[in-house]
Design a protein around this motif. Structure first.
Motif, PDB file in Angstrom:
ATOM      1  N   LEU A 110       0.888  -1.160   0.103  1.00  0.00           N
ATOM      2  CA  LEU A 110      -0.073   0.051   0.075  1.00  0.00           C
ATOM      3  C   LEU A 110       0.904   1.206  -0.069  1.00  0.00           C
ATOM      4  O   LEU A 110       2.082   1.357   0.476  1.00  0.00           O
ATOM      5  CB  LEU A 110      -0.741   0.125   1.304  1.00  0.00           C
ATOM      6  CG  LEU A 110      -1.850  -1.308   1.520  1.00  0.00           C
ATOM      7  CD1 LEU A 110      -2.419  -1.092   2.577  1.00  0.00           C
ATOM      8  CD2 LEU A 110      -2.944  -1.203   0.179  1.00  0.00           C
ATOM      9  N   PRO A 111       0.440   2.413  -0.517  1.00  0.00           N
ATOM     10  CA  PRO A 111       0.988   3.772  -0.532  1.00  0.00           C
ATOM     11  C   PRO A 111       1.612   3.943   0.783  1.00  0.00           C
ATOM     12  O   PRO A 111       0.772   3.693   2.057  1.00  0.00           O
ATOM     13  CB  PRO A 111       0.032   4.877  -0.859  1.00  0.00           C
ATOM     14  CG  PRO A 111      -1.005   3.886  -1.845  1.00  0.00           C
ATOM     15  CD  PRO A 111      -1.162   2.440  -1.043  1.00  0.00           C
ATOM     16  N   PRO A 112       2.738   4.313   1.228  1.00  0.00           N
ATOM     17  CA  PRO A 112       3.252   4.865   2.595  1.00  0.00           C
ATOM     18  C   PRO A 112       2.304   5.647   3.575  1.00  0.00           C
ATOM     19  O   PRO A 112       2.045   5.230   4.646  1.00  0.00           O
ATOM     20  CB  PRO A 112       4.842   5.563   2.302  1.00  0.00           C
ATOM     21  CG  PRO A 112       4.984   5.148   0.827  1.00  0.00           C
ATOM     22  CD  PRO A 112       3.639   5.006   0.160  1.00  0.00           C
ATOM     23  N   LEU A 113       1.552   6.670   2.994  1.00  0.00           N
ATOM     24  CA  LEU A 113       0.630   7.342   3.546  1.00  0.00           C
ATOM     25  C   LEU A 113      -0.688   6.468   4.271  1.00  0.00           C
ATOM     26  O   LEU A 113      -1.061   6.886   5.224  1.00  0.00           O
ATOM     27  CB  LEU A 113       0.444   8.884   3.219  1.00  0.00           C
ATOM     28  CG  LEU A 113      -0.376   9.688   4.101  1.00  0.00           C
ATOM     29  CD1 LEU A 113       0.800  10.176   5.084  1.00  0.00           C
ATOM     30  CD2 LEU A 113      -0.793  10.848   3.456  1.00  0.00           C
ATOM     31  N   LEU A 154      -3.953  11.617   8.630  1.00  0.00           N
ATOM     32  CA  LEU A 154      -2.630  12.309   8.210  1.00  0.00           C
ATOM     33  C   LEU A 154      -2.821  13.270   6.729  1.00  0.00           C
ATOM     34  O   LEU A 154      -3.404  12.512   5.844  1.00  0.00           O
ATOM     35  CB  LEU A 154      -1.587  11.449   8.152  1.00  0.00           C
ATOM     36  CG  LEU A 154      -1.400  10.400   9.185  1.00  0.00           C
ATOM     37  CD1 LEU A 154      -0.438   9.302   8.879  1.00  0.00           C
ATOM     38  CD2 LEU A 154      -0.964  11.250  10.518  1.00  0.00           C
ATOM     39  N   VAL A 155      -2.323  14.337   6.899  1.00  0.00           N
ATOM     40  CA  VAL A 155      -2.402  15.189   5.635  1.00  0.00           C
ATOM     41  C   VAL A 155      -0.582  15.719   5.199  1.00  0.00           C
ATOM     42  O   VAL A 155      -0.423  16.287   6.214  1.00  0.00           O
ATOM     43  CB  VAL A 155      -3.493  16.337   5.587  1.00  0.00           C
ATOM     44  CG1 VAL A 155      -3.424  17.097   4.393  1.00  0.00           C
ATOM     45  CG2 VAL A 155      -4.713  15.724   5.957  1.00  0.00           C
ATOM     46  N   ILE A 156      -0.294  15.448   4.104  1.00  0.00           N
ATOM     47  CA  ILE A 156       1.070  16.053   3.860  1.00  0.00           C
ATOM     48  C   ILE A 156       0.771  17.430   2.755  1.00  0.00           C
ATOM     49  O   ILE A 156       0.107  17.213   1.945  1.00  0.00           O
ATOM     50  CB  ILE A 156       1.599  15.079   3.123  1.00  0.00           C
ATOM     51  CG1 ILE A 156       1.929  13.928   4.043  1.00  0.00           C
ATOM     52  CG2 ILE A 156       2.880  15.689   2.414  1.00  0.00           C
ATOM     53  CD1 ILE A 156       2.851  12.874   3.152  1.00  0.00           C
ATOM     54  N   ALA A 175      -0.897  17.467  -0.896  1.00  0.00           N
ATOM     55  CA  ALA A 175      -0.333  16.825  -1.715  1.00  0.00           C
ATOM     56  C   ALA A 175      -0.630  15.116  -1.582  1.00  0.00           C
ATOM     57  O   ALA A 175      -0.544  14.441  -2.297  1.00  0.00           O
ATOM     58  CB  ALA A 175       1.139  17.048  -1.951  1.00  0.00           C
ATOM     59  N   ALA A 176      -1.097  15.031  -0.354  1.00  0.00           N
ATOM     60  CA  ALA A 176      -1.302  13.509   0.063  1.00  0.00           C
ATOM     61  C   ALA A 176      -2.238  13.565   1.308  1.00  0.00           C
ATOM     62  O   ALA A 176      -1.923  14.675   2.002  1.00  0.00           O
ATOM     63  CB  ALA A 176      -0.329  12.617   0.202  1.00  0.00           C
ATOM     64  N   PHE A 212       0.300  17.408   8.603  1.00  0.00           N
ATOM     65  CA  PHE A 212      -0.775  18.010   9.464  1.00  0.00           C
ATOM     66  C   PHE A 212      -1.639  16.745   9.837  1.00  0.00           C
ATOM     67  O   PHE A 212      -2.192  15.945   8.922  1.00  0.00           O
ATOM     68  CB  PHE A 212      -1.523  18.692   8.408  1.00  0.00           C
ATOM     69  CG  PHE A 212      -2.892  19.324   8.922  1.00  0.00           C
ATOM     70  CD1 PHE A 212      -2.623  20.191  10.133  1.00  0.00           C
ATOM     71  CD2 PHE A 212      -3.985  19.191   8.237  1.00  0.00           C
ATOM     72  CE1 PHE A 212      -3.752  20.652  10.847  1.00  0.00           C
ATOM     73  CE2 PHE A 212      -5.257  19.851   8.909  1.00  0.00           C
ATOM     74  CZ  PHE A 212      -5.055  20.741   9.868  1.00  0.00           C
ATOM     75  N   THR A 213      -1.819  16.572  11.210  1.00  0.00           N
ATOM     76  CA  THR A 213      -2.426  15.526  11.978  1.00  0.00           C
ATOM     77  C   THR A 213      -3.516  16.248  12.299  1.00  0.00           C
ATOM     78  O   THR A 213      -3.798  17.173  12.699  1.00  0.00           O
ATOM     79  CB  THR A 213      -1.502  14.890  12.938  1.00  0.00           C
ATOM     80  OG1 THR A 213      -1.524  15.709  13.990  1.00  0.00           O
ATOM     81  CG2 THR A 213      -0.102  14.380  12.349  1.00  0.00           C
ATOM     82  N   ILE A 214      -4.721  15.216  12.313  1.00  0.00           N
ATOM     83  CA  ILE A 214      -6.118  15.731  12.842  1.00  0.00           C
ATOM     84  C   ILE A 214      -6.597  14.363  13.744  1.00  0.00           C
ATOM     85  O   ILE A 214      -6.813  13.599  13.176  1.00  0.00           O
ATOM     86  CB  ILE A 214      -7.143  15.999  11.794  1.00  0.00           C
ATOM     87  CG1 ILE A 214      -6.563  16.680  10.484  1.00  0.00           C
ATOM     88  CG2 ILE A 214      -8.230  16.529  12.212  1.00  0.00           C
ATOM     89  CD1 ILE A 214      -7.448  17.200   9.277  1.00  0.00           C
TER      90      ILE A 214
END
Length: 284
Positions: A92-95, A106-108, A119-120, A221-223
């Motif tokens: 799976l994608p890392p994020l 998680l927001v990049i 971006a992700a 950016f974490t929520i």
């Protein structure tokens, strides 16, 4: 445990940036409710993946750096959680894998020509917004409907400046809150429900953190979502003070702020309910 965080009972007012320094050791803080969050994340990824995960191709190095940083943090500060959770499928994608380790979304953010942009994102628990609408867009566009944060406002300028100046190893933290009418984590729909009874209200608290990655320069950016029904104030030792503080902040919201939060009809009913509950408790 209800009321882990009560930002409406502090000095910070709604619709302000309200950033404060964060001890890096407190970046992620899993708790006893972790399994419920992770089970829902897995179910959403299996059935609604396009709604909860998106990433640009050039975000891959930042995703990998985020995953490595998150694993290192959990091993150092929450080794038992790391052992119990394990790592997700490496195909799976890392994020996406990173998000399966923690209760937080998680927001990049990456710096583009148009400004800092999403971006992700592994966003399983949105608070009345859609990832599809905000993905790969700059902050001014992400916040275009938020009173006081639209492009050209002082807050919009400050956000980009804060992102530019954020230093690796010096993360920041802020809180947000809203009123919903159901205890649900996945909440992309509007928070408005003009027909709901005041005692159905749920305070939705967001703990948000900003961390700049040292290699890619991207920002994570974490929520983290906390759901506190207003009825739980009745069983909390500090319930009267918290209830009064929430009522005061609700009363302080202006017209455009109330409309944005979907409370222009419900605000007065909810405030009256909160104050009535306090009066009844004082009579006992």
């Amino acid at each position: 445990m209800p009321f882990t965080y009560t930002p409406y009972a502090g000095a910070t007012r709604p619709f302000t940036i309200g950033l404060s320094a964060l001890d890096p050791q407190r970046w992620i803080d899993p708790d006893a409710d972790c399994d419920r969050y992770l089970n829902e994340k897995r179910a959403l990824a299996a059935t609604r993946l396009d709604e909860v995960f998106r990433a640009t191709e050039d975000s891959l190095p930042a995703q990998e750096e985020c995953l490595a940083a998150l694993v290192a943090h959990l091993k150092a500060h929450h080794p038992r959680h790391m052992l119990e959770t394990g790592l997700a499928d490496q195909r799976l994608p890392p994020l996406l894998r990173a998000g399966m380790l923690v209760q937080d979304d998680l927001v990049i953010m990456m710096k583009r020509e148009a400004g800092w942009s999403i971006a992700a994102a592994h966003l399983s628990f949105p608070s009345s917004w859609s990832l599809a609408e905000k993905f790969d867009r700059p902050m001014e566009a992400v916040h275009e409907h938020v009173p006081g944060f639209q492009g050209g406002t002082r807050n919009a300028v400050m956000i980009n400046r804060i992102f530019d100046n954020l230093a690796p190893g010096l993360p920041a933290e802020r809180f947000n809150w809203s009123i919903n009418w159901k205890e649900k984590l996945f909440h992309p729909e509007t928070g408005r429900n003009d027909a709901a009874k005041p005692d159905e209200a749920v305070v939705r608290v967001e703990r948000q953190t900003l961390t700049k990655l040292p290699v890619t320069g991207a920002i994570v950016f974490t929520i983290r979502i906390y759901l506190d029904p207003v009825t739980a104030f009745r069983n909390h030792p500090d319930g009267p003070r918290l209830r009064a503080a929430l009522a005061e902040q609700l009363e302080g919201l202006a017209g455009d702020q109330l409309r944005y939060k979907g409370l222009d009809i419900q605000r007065d009913r909810l405030v009256a309910h909160l104050r009535q509950d306090t009066a009844l408790e004082n009579q006992r």
